[in-house]
Scaffold this motif. Structure first.
Motif, mmCIF file in Angstrom:
data_model
loop_
_atom_site.group_PDB
_atom_site.id
_atom_site.type_symbol
_atom_site.label_atom_id
_atom_site.label_comp_id
_atom_site.label_asym_id
_atom_site.label_seq_id
_atom_site.Cartn_x
_atom_site.Cartn_y
_atom_site.Cartn_z
ATOM 1 N N VAL A 31 -26.929 137.983 -109.958
ATOM 2 C CA VAL A 31 -25.474 138.065 -109.863
ATOM 3 C C VAL A 31 -24.855 138.219 -111.250
ATOM 4 O O VAL A 31 -25.455 137.864 -112.258
ATOM 5 N N ASP A 32 -23.653 138.770 -111.258
ATOM 6 C CA ASP A 32 -22.760 138.698 -112.416
ATOM 7 C C ASP A 32 -21.576 137.860 -111.945
ATOM 8 O O ASP A 32 -20.728 138.345 -111.185
ATOM 9 N N ILE A 33 -21.539 136.598 -112.368
ATOM 10 C CA ILE A 33 -20.564 135.660 -111.815
ATOM 11 C C ILE A 33 -19.134 136.163 -112.002
ATOM 12 O O ILE A 33 -18.358 136.267 -111.044
ATOM 13 N N GLU A 34 -18.772 136.481 -113.231
ATOM 14 C CA GLU A 34 -17.381 136.804 -113.519
ATOM 15 C C GLU A 34 -16.964 138.170 -112.968
ATOM 16 O O GLU A 34 -15.776 138.401 -112.722
ATOM 17 N N SER A 35 -17.901 139.068 -112.760
ATOM 18 C CA SER A 35 -17.567 140.363 -112.156
ATOM 19 C C SER A 35 -17.670 140.338 -110.641
ATOM 20 O O SER A 35 -17.450 141.365 -109.991
ATOM 21 N N GLN A 36 -18.033 139.170 -110.082
ATOM 22 C CA GLN A 36 -18.092 138.962 -108.625
ATOM 23 C C GLN A 36 -19.081 139.918 -107.955
ATOM 24 O O GLN A 36 -18.842 140.407 -106.861
ATOM 25 N N ARG A 37 -20.206 140.151 -108.621
ATOM 26 C CA ARG A 37 -21.158 141.142 -108.122
ATOM 27 C C ARG A 37 -22.524 140.549 -107.825
ATOM 28 O O ARG A 37 -22.984 139.623 -108.494
ATOM 29 N N ILE A 38 -23.173 141.137 -106.818
ATOM 30 C CA ILE A 38 -24.604 140.962 -106.574
ATOM 31 C C ILE A 38 -25.283 142.272 -106.952
ATOM 32 O O ILE A 38 -24.820 143.351 -106.577
ATOM 33 N N HIS A 39 -26.384 142.168 -107.709
ATOM 34 C CA HIS A 39 -27.153 143.343 -108.114
ATOM 35 C C HIS A 39 -28.538 143.297 -107.475
ATOM 36 O O HIS A 39 -29.081 142.222 -107.198
ATOM 37 N N ARG A 40 -29.113 144.486 -107.309
ATOM 38 C CA ARG A 40 -30.493 144.607 -106.810
ATOM 39 C C ARG A 40 -31.194 145.698 -107.606
ATOM 40 O O ARG A 40 -30.656 146.795 -107.775
ATOM 41 N N LEU A 41 -32.401 145.392 -108.100
ATOM 42 C CA LEU A 41 -33.203 146.368 -108.827
ATOM 43 C C LEU A 41 -34.511 146.577 -108.080
ATOM 44 O O LEU A 41 -35.310 145.640 -107.937
ATOM 45 N N ASP A 42 -34.709 147.788 -107.582
ATOM 46 C CA ASP A 42 -35.962 148.134 -106.926
ATOM 47 C C ASP A 42 -37.039 148.312 -107.997
ATOM 48 O O ASP A 42 -36.879 149.115 -108.917
ATOM 49 N N TRP A 43 -38.123 147.560 -107.890
ATOM 50 C CA TRP A 43 -39.115 147.552 -108.955
ATOM 51 C C TRP A 43 -39.839 148.893 -109.081
ATOM 52 O O TRP A 43 -40.071 149.377 -110.193
ATOM 53 N N ALA A 44 -40.181 149.511 -107.963
ATOM 54 C CA ALA A 44 -40.964 150.751 -108.013
ATOM 55 C C ALA A 44 -40.175 151.901 -108.619
ATOM 56 O O ALA A 44 -40.707 152.684 -109.419
ATOM 57 N N THR A 45 -38.908 152.009 -108.275
ATOM 58 C CA THR A 45 -38.099 153.143 -108.728
ATOM 59 C C THR A 45 -37.190 152.795 -109.903
ATOM 60 O O THR A 45 -36.614 153.706 -110.517
ATOM 61 N N ARG A 46 -37.055 151.483 -110.193
ATOM 62 C CA ARG A 46 -36.121 150.989 -111.216
ATOM 63 C C ARG A 46 -34.681 151.401 -110.905
ATOM 64 O O ARG A 46 -33.858 151.589 -111.792
#
Length: 305
Positions: A31-46
């Protein structure tokens, strides 16, 4: 083993926190707390995807439904991440904070699938000890089961589930505690001081436990990640190129990578790479981690009469 950290995220977070590795997805969530975001990084494709929510997201857990459990400002929410930036958000429980200006902060699941989360007053300069530890399980949100924290952090559980760790990041505290933990019933025993971080580089922030039962914690403001033995002895410190590493998590295909989120300081810190502030870093520490338990104890609705 590669202990030199490299950046893998495409963006720079304001307050990057709560990295969680999904074994099922082979992806990293954070997460980015102050930007109110959830992020996801796919490991195989980056490939990185992001979702913006209506409130600050203090921390997350992954559930056995394939959803994300997000501890926010007003409560705990189940988030079904759809094609970015679309998400379906459902409230699981609301929280009655003891004073205004509070949010959830650090948290994680125990082996039984309960979600334990700390709260804090957002303005750390107030040094308000209104923070507490709450639990979300089939009975709903209960707590605070522990209280008196300014900035609760560093929550983790030992591999055998009998020890819980907790820290307070506030400059006036900088302490890591140990608790006996009754994993069957979800009960914390009395706290005992385990590590006094004041003499060590950095304030104790987010943490993880490896397969050997050693405790890794970010030294915020000092650009360090420390590894402690179960007895509380400092075994290793790894330097990272950002001044404010925030939380670490094991992941990667064999759980041999250590992911580290970071925070952008108010002013660039001398001796660090300002271009990497807010990045997610990865290194190979030479030890294996453990898969994070999934959240399984969804609150059971109370029948209406």
């Amino acid at each position: 083993m590669r202990t030199a950290a490299i950046a893998i995220s495409t963006a720079r977070d304001r307050v990057g926190e709560s990295p969680v590795w999904s074994v099922a997805d082979q992806a990293l969530y954070w997460v980015d707390i102050e930007s109110q975001r959830i992020h996801r990084l796919d490991w195989a494709t980056r490939t990185q995807s992001s979702w913006t929510l209506a409130e600050r997201v203090g921390c997350i857990a992954l559930s056995n439904r394939g959803t994300v459990i997000a501890a926010m400002e007003s409560g705990i929410y189940e988030v079904e991440l759809q094609d970015a930036p679309m998400a379906r958000v459902t409230c699981l429980a609301t929280v009655d904070h003891p004073q205004p200006g509070m949010r959830f902060n650090d948290g994680r699941c125990d082996a039984q699938g309960r979600f334990w989360i700390g709260t804090m007053v957002r303005d750390m300069s107030l040094a308000s000890a209104a923070g507490g530890i709450y639990c979300l399980d089939t009975q709903g949100l209960r707590g605070p089961v522990l209280q008196g924290y300014i900035t609760p952090n560093g929550m983790a559980f030992s591999p055998d589930g009998r020890t819980a760790y907790l820290s307070d990041s506030h400059p006036s505290r900088q302490t890591i505690w140990q608790h006996a933990f009754d994993s069957a019933n979800g009960i914390w025993g009395p706290q005992t001081e385990w590590v006094d971080m004041k003499p060590l580089p950095g304030r104790p922030d987010g943490a993880a436990v490896d397969a050997e039962g050693c405790y890794w914690i970010c030294g915020n403001d000092a650009g360090q990640v420390h590894r402690f033995s179960p007895a509380g002895a400092l075994l290793q410190s790894i330097a990272v190129p950002v001044s404010k590493p925030a939380m670490c998590a094991f992941g990667g295909p064999e759980l041999r990578h250590l992911f580290i989120t970071s925070i952008q300081p108010a002013q660039p810190a001398p001796g660090f790479d300002a271009a990497l502030d807010g990045a997610v870093l990865v290194l190979e520490p030479g030890v294996q981690g453990r898969a994070e338990p999934l959240f399984t104890q969804f609150p059971v609705p109370v029948p209406s009469h």
